[in-house]
Motif scaffolding. Structure first.
Motif, PDB file in Angstrom:
ATOM      1  N   VAL A 197       0.815  -1.226   0.000  1.00  0.00           N
ATOM      2  CA  VAL A 197       0.000   0.000   0.000  1.00  0.00           C
ATOM      3  C   VAL A 197       0.842   1.268   0.000  1.00  0.00           C
ATOM      4  N   SER A 198       2.158   1.137  -0.094  1.00  0.00           N
ATOM      5  CA  SER A 198       3.025   2.310   0.008  1.00  0.00           C
ATOM      6  C   SER A 198       2.898   3.209  -1.218  1.00  0.00           C
ATOM      7  N   ASP A 199       3.186   4.499  -1.001  1.00  0.00           N
ATOM      8  CA  ASP A 199       3.232   5.450  -2.106  1.00  0.00           C
ATOM      9  C   ASP A 199       4.691   5.766  -2.424  1.00  0.00           C
ATOM     10  N   ASP A 200       4.924   6.686  -3.349  1.00  0.00           N
ATOM     11  CA  ASP A 200       6.287   6.968  -3.806  1.00  0.00           C
ATOM     12  C   ASP A 200       7.196   7.418  -2.668  1.00  0.00           C
ATOM     13  N   MET A 201       6.696   8.313  -1.811  1.00  0.00           N
ATOM     14  CA  MET A 201       7.539   8.816  -0.724  1.00  0.00           C
ATOM     15  C   MET A 201       7.918   7.706   0.246  1.00  0.00           C
ATOM     16  N   VAL A 202       6.964   6.830   0.540  1.00  0.00           N
ATOM     17  CA  VAL A 202       7.250   5.742   1.475  1.00  0.00           C
ATOM     18  C   VAL A 202       8.199   4.727   0.840  1.00  0.00           C
ATOM     19  N   TYR A 203       8.025   4.435  -0.453  1.00  0.00           N
ATOM     20  CA  TYR A 203       8.956   3.521  -1.126  1.00  0.00           C
ATOM     21  C   TYR A 203      10.378   4.076  -1.103  1.00  0.00           C
ATOM     22  N   ASP A 204      10.509   5.386  -1.293  1.00  0.00           N
ATOM     23  CA  ASP A 204      11.842   5.993  -1.209  1.00  0.00           C
ATOM     24  C   ASP A 204      12.437   5.792   0.179  1.00  0.00           C
ATOM     25  N   PHE A 205      11.604   5.917   1.203  1.00  0.00           N
ATOM     26  CA  PHE A 205      12.069   5.710   2.577  1.00  0.00           C
ATOM     27  C   PHE A 205      12.480   4.256   2.803  1.00  0.00           C
TER      28      PHE A 205
END
Length: 445
Positions: A194-202
């Motif tokens: 369920v992650s978005d781009d910002m969370v995937y970067d993290f």
């Protein structure tokens, strides 16, 4: 007595709920003298809120109006008793799991109360508190979606700087209790999906990405342990040692299925990191000595175990990138694997221009998983993957070059040397590995 009579008659009424909340607000300290009554109050709150979410909207409105989750946080702070903490986490888990309405879920995850409960300093040395805590984390993760994920992360500008749910969960990733390990893996998969781009970067940059390195290092240690067990059976075969081998191989296969689940998410950044770690920490260090392309100091694993591990990895995890890299190592006529590549311009391109092996892989359309649900995943730049691997290998391992200081590995006879081995186990496993590669959907024909 009067309270018990009232409860038995109107236990799900708004009036009784307000009465329970009034009692909770009067609690100034939690100790051995009142802990049972506090636990009883917590249970009543959860039962009534769960009922109200489905049957009586006024109850949940009261729950929000009186900020009951703030009372839960306060009770944690004024109690030093692990039994209270365990009960609170248990009842919260039950409540969160049974919430149906989007409004209720959104409210519970907002205002920072859940993050405060997650970040509370618990004493996990006492009893089963760790199990209740991890169950609570998993329950929260099961209700997270793309709309509510933002409520649990801390952002500075456009960058996620903290993710308490994920960060605290990873502290239990290597816990000795199997149930806790399983819960943590389920939690991480919930988040990855369920992650978005910002969370995937993290997730895919340090320090969070260290989790994937730790996973592969743990798998590698298990492979070394399996190899030691295989050697011990050769010296003296006993039912106990054979059972140890079966248990260890089952554990290794379980871990491989977890990697497959991660890659099946189909997110390119996540797949890139996992593929890089698997190749750099496990596959290359196993295959390079096996195929006599060089030696890696500190790693000594037999041909039988090496062939088995790579076979099972391709059989379970699969994926075009892993399959084709392994196939290239085994079958490509030669490898000129030069770890010195130009630092000017695009490292990936310069590496590809000077390296036959990467030129070969550059013609392959790499996807990190071969399952049907991953068909829409973004394709990964092969040069970038190989560039990362060369940097990683150069800094972590010492390869023994050809005599004379040549920058390329020597040609080898490849897997054929093992197929025609007098050792039947090695011969069988070599053929088994080739069959897996040939039958793989990710194989480049």
């Amino acid at each position: 007595m009067w309270r018990s009579l009232w409860r038995s008659k109107d236990r799900f009424s708004l009036q009784y709920f307000e009465h329970v909340l009034a009692e909770v607000r009067q609690i100034k300290v939690v100790d051995v003298y009142n802990r049972e009554s506090v636990i009883d109050l917590l249970q009543s709150i959860v039962e009534i809120v769960t009922y109200g979410d489905r049957q009586d909207p006024l109850i949940f409105e009261c729950f929000m109006e009186h900020q009951v989750l703030a009372e839960f946080v306060r009770l944690l702070k004024i109690s030093g008793n692990s039994r209270i903490e365990a009960s609170l986490l248990q009842y919260l888990s039950i409540m969160i799991q049974n919430l149906d309405s989007e409004q209720a879920i959104y409210y519970c995850l907002s205002n920072g109360y859940i993050n405060s409960i997650i970040a509370h300093q618990y004493n996990f040395d006492a009893g089963d508190l760790a199990l209740y805590y991890v169950s609570f984390l998993r329950a929260v993760s099961s209700k997270v979606n793309r709309d509510t994920l933002c409520l649990l992360v801390k952002v500075h500008g456009d960058v996620v700087v903290s993710f308490p749910l994920y960060d605290e969960a990873l502290k239990f990733a290597q816990h000795g209790e199997k149930m806790i390990q399983t819960a943590i893996r389920a939690l991480t998969l919930n988040i990855y999906n369920v992650s978005d781009d910002m969370v995937y970067d993290f997730l895919t940059t340090p320090p969070a990405s260290k989790y994937f390195s730790d996973l592969v290092h743990s798998l590698r240690e298990q492979c070394l342990h399996l190899d030691a067990l295989v050697h011990s059976v050769r010296e003296k075969c006993t039912p106990e040692r054979r059972e140890d081998i079966f248990l260890k191989t089952d554990k290794i296969v379980d871990d491989l299925y977890y990697f497959k689940d991660i890659l099946s998410v189909g997110e390119s950044r996540l797949s890139m990191v996992v593929a890089q770690k698997l190749l750099g920490i496990l596959i290359f260090p196993i295959l390079i000595p096996l195929l006599q392309l060089g030696e890696i100091k500190g790693l000594n694993i037999s041909a039988v175990t090496s062939l088995y591990i790579v076979s099972r990895l391709l059989q379970v995890v699969g994926g075009k990138s892993l399959t084709n890299v392994v196939a290239a190592l085994l079958l490509y006529p030669y490898i000129t694997f030069n770890t010195e590549y130009s630092t000017n311009g695009d490292k990936g391109d310069s590496f590809s221009d000077t390296n036959s092996f990467s030129n070969f892989l550059n013609d392959i359309n790499i996807l990190e998983c071969s399952s049907p649900e991953c068909e829409g995943a973004e394709k990964i730049n092969t040069n970038r993957l190989l560039g990362h691997l060369v940097e990683y290998e150069s800094s972590n391992y010492h390869f023994i070059r050809n005599p004379g200081g040549a920058d390329v590995f020597s040609e080898r006879s490849g897997i054929l040397a093992y197929i025609f081995s007098e050792n039947h186990s090695i011969s069988f496993l070599s053929l088994f590995l080739l069959i897996i590669i040939v039958e793989s959907k990710g194989m480049l024909y």
